[in-house]
Design a protein around this motif. Structure first.
Motif, short mmCIF file in Angstrom:
data_model
loop_
_atom_site.label_atom_id
_atom_site.label_comp_id
_atom_site.label_asym_id
_atom_site.label_seq_id
_atom_site.Cartn_x
_atom_site.Cartn_y
_atom_site.Cartn_z
N SER A 125 5.13 -3.90 -9.35
CA SER A 125 5.41 -2.51 -9.02
C SER A 125 4.14 -1.66 -9.13
O SER A 125 3.09 -2.14 -9.55
CB SER A 125 6.50 -1.95 -9.95
N ALA A 126 4.28 -0.38 -8.77
CA ALA A 126 3.14 0.52 -8.80
C ALA A 126 2.55 0.66 -10.19
O ALA A 126 1.34 0.88 -10.35
CB ALA A 126 3.55 1.89 -8.26
N SER A 154 0.84 -1.19 0.00
CA SER A 154 0.00 0.00 0.00
C SER A 154 0.87 1.24 0.00
O SER A 154 2.10 1.16 -0.09
CB SER A 154 -0.92 0.00 1.21
N ALA A 155 0.22 2.40 0.11
CA ALA A 155 0.93 3.67 0.28
C ALA A 155 0.54 4.26 1.62
O ALA A 155 -0.63 4.19 2.03
CB ALA A 155 0.59 4.63 -0.85
N LYS A 202 15.59 1.15 2.90
CA LYS A 202 14.95 1.71 1.71
C LYS A 202 13.52 1.21 1.64
O LYS A 202 13.26 0.01 1.50
CB LYS A 202 15.71 1.30 0.44
N LEU A 203 12.56 2.11 1.74
CA LEU A 203 11.14 1.78 1.70
C LEU A 203 10.62 1.96 0.28
O LEU A 203 10.80 3.03 -0.32
CB LEU A 203 10.35 2.66 2.67
N VAL A 204 9.97 0.92 -0.26
CA VAL A 204 9.33 1.00 -1.57
C VAL A 204 7.86 0.70 -1.38
O VAL A 204 7.48 -0.42 -1.06
CB VAL A 204 9.96 0.02 -2.57
N ARG A 225 -3.46 2.86 14.14
CA ARG A 225 -2.47 2.15 13.33
C ARG A 225 -2.11 2.91 12.05
O ARG A 225 -1.00 2.77 11.55
CB ARG A 225 -3.00 0.75 12.98
N ALA A 226 -3.04 3.66 11.52
CA ALA A 226 -2.72 4.44 10.33
C ALA A 226 -1.56 5.38 10.60
O ALA A 226 -0.70 5.61 9.74
CB ALA A 226 -3.94 5.23 9.85
#
Length: 431
Positions: A150-151, A40-41, A124-126, A107-108
């Motif tokens: 991927s996105a 998710s984002a 590194k966060l993707v 939690r959000a």
């Protein structure tokens, strides 16, 4: 497991919840190259009661997370337990290993902050990258990376000598490897929503409230609903209100068949008017999730894959708490990964990585075994009613219960209650 020239990282972490972000933070802090993949984002929501026990607060402090009340970290003093028309306020036990307070955060917000903390540590966060399965070595069958989308919906492959599955209760990554959930472990169900609480009696409550009896109307003069309820003030003008149940096995959980969303609506409709639990004050829908308990997915390590948090079923059968154990698992897993890198043979590296599961079982296995016995007892309504009406009011029983249910006791030393709980966790078989 030593990273090679074709690897994208020293370790790949699948899922940026508390378990994944803890793992990523500790691995990066040890100097490892970490790739943290999140489908998710941020910010994104997760189903949870949002409560943080002193054990969870202690893990956050170890990570170096700032717990400033001015930054949204509300503090609570303990548990307020309601049953049989009575209530008890039970302060968190004073033990050397944990602070004397708990906390709560949606939690959000919590998950986003922990992921950012892991980034600041060097991970590194993707985001918006959905891991679809493991990448396996053709000869050995060992996990050597992940296949992901991927996105922009392209298939991508990331390689690393170790992959950490922190992808939650369903853990599609573990399932793809044939590591499935066990049918001999408790399973819980939880539903929750949020209510605005400014100006109500629930605003900024200093106690995490647990309702062991849920009535459809006036207590004692209406129907007793199944499950237990909670009310946790979040300090941001809202409260988390939820209802949960637990069964000794997934089969018994499925056989119950209650509509917990409707039960939660029924319960909140009949709460006092000054609490403000009205449709007008509700923030967001009622959402539910399963709670995997007592190490319900094993093995926790196999051939380059480590399971942490809900992916390994690390929720406590006593209280439905999972965040503290997710954070702890990330720390222990990272230590095993960092230590394994210093070994010079494949066999030695495998032994160290396998030691992660042994450490988790040694610390929590006996406690979870007691939790399974506890769940089997409270499945019987007569035992539950006797306990809440006659046993719980006894001060010595109350002291024992709050330490046992909150998992806040001195593992070595302490008073007689601490020594008794410690002895019980040692004599029962580890989960």
């Amino acid at each position: 497991m030593r990273a090679g020239s074709h690897d994208d990282a020293d370790v790949i972490v699948v899922g940026a919840g508390p378990a994944g972000s803890s793992t990523a933070h500790w691995c990066a802090s040890a100097g490892l190259d970490v790739l943290l993949l999140e489908k998710s984002a941020f910010p994104r929501d997760k189903i949870c009661g949002d409560g943080l026990t002193p054990r969870a607060v202690a893990e956050l402090a170890r990570m170096g997370v700032a717990l400033d009340p001015d930054d949204g970290w509300i503090r609570n003093e303990g548990l307020r337990v309601l049953a049989g028309r009575r209530s008890w306020e039970l302060p968190w036990p004073e033990v050397t290993a944990f602070p004397g307070y708990g906390s709560a955060m949606a939690r959000a917000t919590l998950d986003h902050r922990l992921a950012q903390h892991a980034q600041r540590s060097g991970a590194k966060l993707v985001e918006r990258t959905k891991v679809t399965g493991p990448l396996l070595d053709e000869r050995s069958g060992r996990t050597v990376g992940v296949v992901a989308q991927s996105a922009d919906r392209r298939e991508v492959v990331y390689r690393a000598p170790v992959v950490v599955a922190a992808d939650g209760v369903s853990s599609r990554f573990a399932t793809a490897l044939g590591i499935t959930r066990r049918d001999d472990r408790p399973m819980g169900t939880a539903y929750r929503t949020y209510f605005r609480s400014e100006g109500t009696s629930r605003h900024a409550d200093a106690w995490m409230e647990s309702h062991l009896e849920l009535w459809s109307g006036e207590p004692g003069r209406s129907d007793l609903l199944p499950g237990y309820g909670w009310i946790f003030a979040l300090g941001d003008g809202t409260v988390n209100v939820g209802l949960g149940s637990v069964s000794s096995t997934p089969a018994r959980q499925s056989a119950v068949g209650h509509d917990y969303r409707a039960l939660l609506q029924q319960w909140t409709r009949n709460t006092p008017e000054d609490w403000g639990f009205t449709p007008e004050n509700q923030v967001g829908p009622i959402r539910g999730a399963a709670l995997p308990m007592g190490f319900n997915r094993t093995p926790m390590y196999r051939d380059g894959t480590i399971l942490v948090g809900d992916a390994a079923g690390m929720v406590s059968p006593f209280n439905g708490e999972g965040i503290a154990y997710a954070l702890q698992a990330g720390r222990v897993a990272a230590d095993a990964i960092a230590q394994a890198r210093t070994r010079t043979t494949d066999a030695a590296r495998e032994a160290v990585l396998g030691g992660y599961a042994e450490r988790m079982r040694a610390d929590l296995g006996g406690y979870y075994t007691l939790g399974r016995a506890f769940v089997r007892l409270i499945e019987h309504p007569a035992i539950m009613r006797f306990g809440t009406r006659y046993a719980l009011p006894v001060p010595v029983v109350m002291q024992f219960v709050v330490k046992l249910l909150s998992d806040c006791y001195e593992p070595r030393g302490g008073d007689w209650v601490d020594r008794l709980i410690s002895a019980l966790t040692r004599v029962v078989p580890a989960a």
